[in-house]
Scaffold this motif. Structure first.
Motif, PDB file in Angstrom:
ATOM      1  N   ALA A 118       0.654  -1.334  -0.150  1.00 17.35           N
ATOM      2  CA  ALA A 118      -0.171   0.218   0.145  1.00 17.35           C
ATOM      3  C   ALA A 118       0.888   0.926   0.280  1.00 17.35           C
ATOM      4  N   TYR A 119       1.883   1.208   0.498  1.00 19.57           N
ATOM      5  CA  TYR A 119       2.963   1.840   0.288  1.00 19.57           C
ATOM      6  C   TYR A 119       3.280   2.674  -1.083  1.00 19.57           C
ATOM      7  N   ALA A 120       3.810   1.585  -1.259  1.00 22.58           N
ATOM      8  CA  ALA A 120       4.413   2.233  -2.970  1.00 22.58           C
ATOM      9  C   ALA A 120       4.336   2.108  -3.492  1.00 22.58           C
ATOM     10  N   SER A 121       2.239   1.730  -3.245  1.00 20.24           N
ATOM     11  CA  SER A 121       1.704   2.346  -4.432  1.00 20.24           C
ATOM     12  C   SER A 121       1.385   3.501  -3.938  1.00 20.24           C
ATOM     13  N   ALA A 122       0.917   4.204  -3.331  1.00 15.56           N
ATOM     14  CA  ALA A 122       0.515   5.151  -2.256  1.00 15.56           C
ATOM     15  C   ALA A 122       1.746   6.345  -3.077  1.00 15.56           C
ATOM     16  N   GLY A 123       2.268   6.050  -2.909  1.00 15.78           N
ATOM     17  CA  GLY A 123       3.386   7.063  -3.295  1.00 15.78           C
ATOM     18  C   GLY A 123       3.964   6.891  -5.327  1.00 15.78           C
ATOM     19  N   ILE A 124       3.109   5.821  -5.794  1.00 16.29           N
ATOM     20  CA  ILE A 124       3.182   6.306  -7.213  1.00 16.29           C
ATOM     21  C   ILE A 124       1.821   7.106  -7.229  1.00 16.29           C
ATOM     22  N   LEU A 125       0.753   7.207  -6.730  1.00 18.41           N
ATOM     23  CA  LEU A 125      -0.373   7.537  -6.785  1.00 18.41           C
ATOM     24  C   LEU A 125      -0.478   9.361  -6.398  1.00 18.41           C
ATOM     25  N   ALA A 126       0.707   9.404  -5.105  1.00 21.83           N
ATOM     26  CA  ALA A 126       0.247  10.676  -4.874  1.00 21.83           C
ATOM     27  C   ALA A 126       1.489  11.903  -6.001  1.00 21.83           C
ATOM     28  N   ARG A 127       2.667  10.633  -6.242  1.00 22.98           N
ATOM     29  CA  ARG A 127       3.041  12.217  -7.752  1.00 22.98           C
ATOM     30  C   ARG A 127       2.368  12.140  -8.448  1.00 22.98           C
ATOM     31  N   ASN A 128       1.526  10.931  -9.059  1.00 21.80           N
ATOM     32  CA  ASN A 128       1.076  11.223 -10.268  1.00 21.80           C
ATOM     33  C   ASN A 128      -0.657  12.246 -10.062  1.00 21.80           C
ATOM     34  N   LEU A 129      -0.649  12.125  -9.352  1.00 18.26           N
ATOM     35  CA  LEU A 129      -1.583  13.447  -8.491  1.00 18.26           C
ATOM     36  C   LEU A 129      -1.246  14.818  -8.353  1.00 18.26           C
ATOM     37  N   LEU A 130       0.324  14.676  -7.625  1.00 16.40           N
ATOM     38  CA  LEU A 130       0.629  16.295  -7.480  1.00 16.40           C
ATOM     39  C   LEU A 130       1.290  16.710  -9.210  1.00 16.40           C
ATOM     40  N   LYS A 131       1.849  15.575  -9.701  1.00 16.67           N
ATOM     41  CA  LYS A 131       2.294  16.210 -10.573  1.00 16.67           C
ATOM     42  C   LYS A 131       1.192  16.404 -11.762  1.00 16.67           C
ATOM     43  N   ARG A 132      -0.063  16.426 -11.985  1.00 15.34           N
ATOM     44  CA  ARG A 132      -1.587  16.312 -13.120  1.00 15.34           C
ATOM     45  C   ARG A 132      -1.983  18.145 -12.448  1.00 15.34           C
ATOM     46  N   ASN A 133      -1.023  18.696 -10.990  1.00 11.84           N
ATOM     47  CA  ASN A 133      -1.589  19.369 -10.873  1.00 11.84           C
ATOM     48  C   ASN A 133      -0.013  20.387 -10.331  1.00 11.84           C
ATOM     49  N   GLY A 134       0.440  20.070 -11.560  1.00 15.21           N
ATOM     50  CA  GLY A 134       1.765  20.901 -12.022  1.00 15.21           C
ATOM     51  C   GLY A 134       2.507  21.410 -10.516  1.00 15.21           C
ATOM     52  N   MET A 135       2.522  20.241  -9.785  1.00 13.30           N
ATOM     53  CA  MET A 135       3.646  20.120  -8.486  1.00 13.30           C
ATOM     54  C   MET A 135       4.086  18.952  -8.709  1.00 13.30           C
ATOM     55  N   GLU A 136       5.404  18.974  -8.393  1.00 12.87           N
ATOM     56  CA  GLU A 136       6.549  18.164  -8.227  1.00 12.87           C
ATOM     57  C   GLU A 136       6.739  17.110  -6.791  1.00 12.87           C
ATOM     58  N   PRO A 137       6.856  16.420  -7.154  1.00  8.07           N
ATOM     59  CA  PRO A 137       7.580  15.551  -5.173  1.00  8.07           C
ATOM     60  C   PRO A 137       8.259  15.727  -4.885  1.00  8.07           C
ATOM     61  N   GLU A 138       8.530  16.745  -4.903  1.00  3.73           N
ATOM     62  CA  GLU A 138      10.440  17.053  -4.517  1.00  3.73           C
ATOM     63  C   GLU A 138      10.741  18.210  -3.591  1.00  3.73           C
ATOM     64  N   GLY A 139      11.659  18.630  -3.199  1.00  7.32           N
ATOM     65  CA  GLY A 139      12.014  20.083  -3.125  1.00  7.32           C
ATOM     66  C   GLY A 139      11.122  20.546  -2.763  1.00  7.32           C
ATOM     67  N   GLU A 140      10.563  21.643  -2.000  1.00 10.17           N
ATOM     68  CA  GLU A 140       9.437  23.010  -1.402  1.00 10.17           C
ATOM     69  C   GLU A 140       8.051  21.442  -1.505  1.00 10.17           C
ATOM     70  N   ASN A 141       7.726  20.785  -2.060  1.00 10.03           N
ATOM     71  CA  ASN A 141       6.461  20.338  -1.981  1.00 10.03           C
ATOM     72  C   ASN A 141       7.229  18.495  -1.486  1.00 10.03           C
ATOM     73  N   ALA A 142       8.326  17.923  -1.322  1.00  7.73           N
ATOM     74  CA  ALA A 142       8.067  16.835  -0.434  1.00  7.73           C
ATOM     75  C   ALA A 142       7.757  16.632   1.177  1.00  7.73           C
ATOM     76  N   GLU A 143       6.988  17.788   1.795  1.00  6.30           N
ATOM     77  CA  GLU A 143       6.770  17.745   3.013  1.00  6.30           C
ATOM     78  C   GLU A 143       4.754  17.283   2.577  1.00  6.30           C
ATOM     79  N   GLY A 144       4.274  18.165   1.404  1.00  2.64           N
ATOM     80  CA  GLY A 144       3.312  18.017   1.038  1.00  2.64           C
ATOM     81  C   GLY A 144       3.130  16.367   0.821  1.00  2.64           C
ATOM     82  N   ALA A 145       4.035  16.138  -0.166  1.00  7.06           N
ATOM     83  CA  ALA A 145       4.175  14.953  -0.553  1.00  7.06           C
ATOM     84  C   ALA A 145       4.043  13.490   0.200  1.00  7.06           C
ATOM     85  N   ALA A 146       4.467  13.437   1.347  1.00 13.53           N
ATOM     86  CA  ALA A 146       4.482  12.528   1.983  1.00 13.53           C
ATOM     87  C   ALA A 146       3.466  12.475   3.295  1.00 13.53           C
ATOM     88  N   ALA A 147       2.694  13.136   2.799  1.00 14.41           N
ATOM     89  CA  ALA A 147       1.321  13.637   3.742  1.00 14.41           C
ATOM     90  C   ALA A 147       0.443  13.377   2.831  1.00 14.41           C
TER      91      ALA A 147
END
Length: 160
Positions: A118-147
């Motif tokens: 579930a953790y691995a799958s959620a990581g893929i889904l979170a990255r794709n969701l952030l990218k859809r919204n024009g955000m990269e899951p790294e850098g300043e968005n890392a904390e939000g991506a983790a949440a």
């Protein structure tokens, strides 16, 4: 398992993984089942053998990279998420999470393993969701991506 390197081959492996067939075979026979993916540009295992007659190449280039079937399926199901699909359609975030939850419930009896998948799958889904919204899951968005990842993981596990 090593099927054709096209949508039909990948879909066949996904159907096997989501059904109880692989779970039953692995439990009843006490065997580990892996999914091997062919290199890009190779249509099927036969073509690989024709291009590379030395059988050790198949072992070193394909089989070494094979992944346990549950891990392969969880990642493949998460990658089916399509951010452009309406919230209730096939490929939506909701239907993708439901599919993952059903798979974990039916095919992964060990709670710790369910959590890892579930953790691995959620990581893929979170990255794709952030990218859809024009955000990269790294850098300043890392904390939000983790949440976001933890929230998606929690939703999947709750439904499983």
């Amino acid at each position: 398992l090593c099927m054709d390197n096209d949508d039909a081959g990948r879909s066949a492996v996904e159907r096997l993984c989501h059904s109880s067939v692989l779970r039953d075979v692995s439990v009843d026979s006490k065997v580990e089942i892996f999914v091997a993916s062919l290199p890009s540009g190779i249509k099927d295992p036969g073509e690989f053998a024709e291009r590379h007659p030395d059988p050790t190449l198949f072992r070193t280039e394909v089989l070494v990279a094979a992944r346990p079937w549950k891990e392969w399926y969880a990642e493949a199901a998460a990658r089916r998420y399509d951010p452009s699909v309406a919230s209730d359609g096939p490929g939506s975030l909701g239907s993708t999470c439901d599919r993952l939850a059903a798979f974990l419930h039916e095919c992964v009896p060990v709670e710790v393993e369910r959590g890892v998948l579930a953790y691995a799958s959620a990581g893929i889904l979170a990255r794709n969701l952030l990218k859809r919204n024009g955000m990269e899951p790294e850098g300043e968005n890392a904390e939000g991506a983790a949440a976001l990842r933890i929230r998606i993981e929690s939703n999947i596990l709750d439904a499983a």
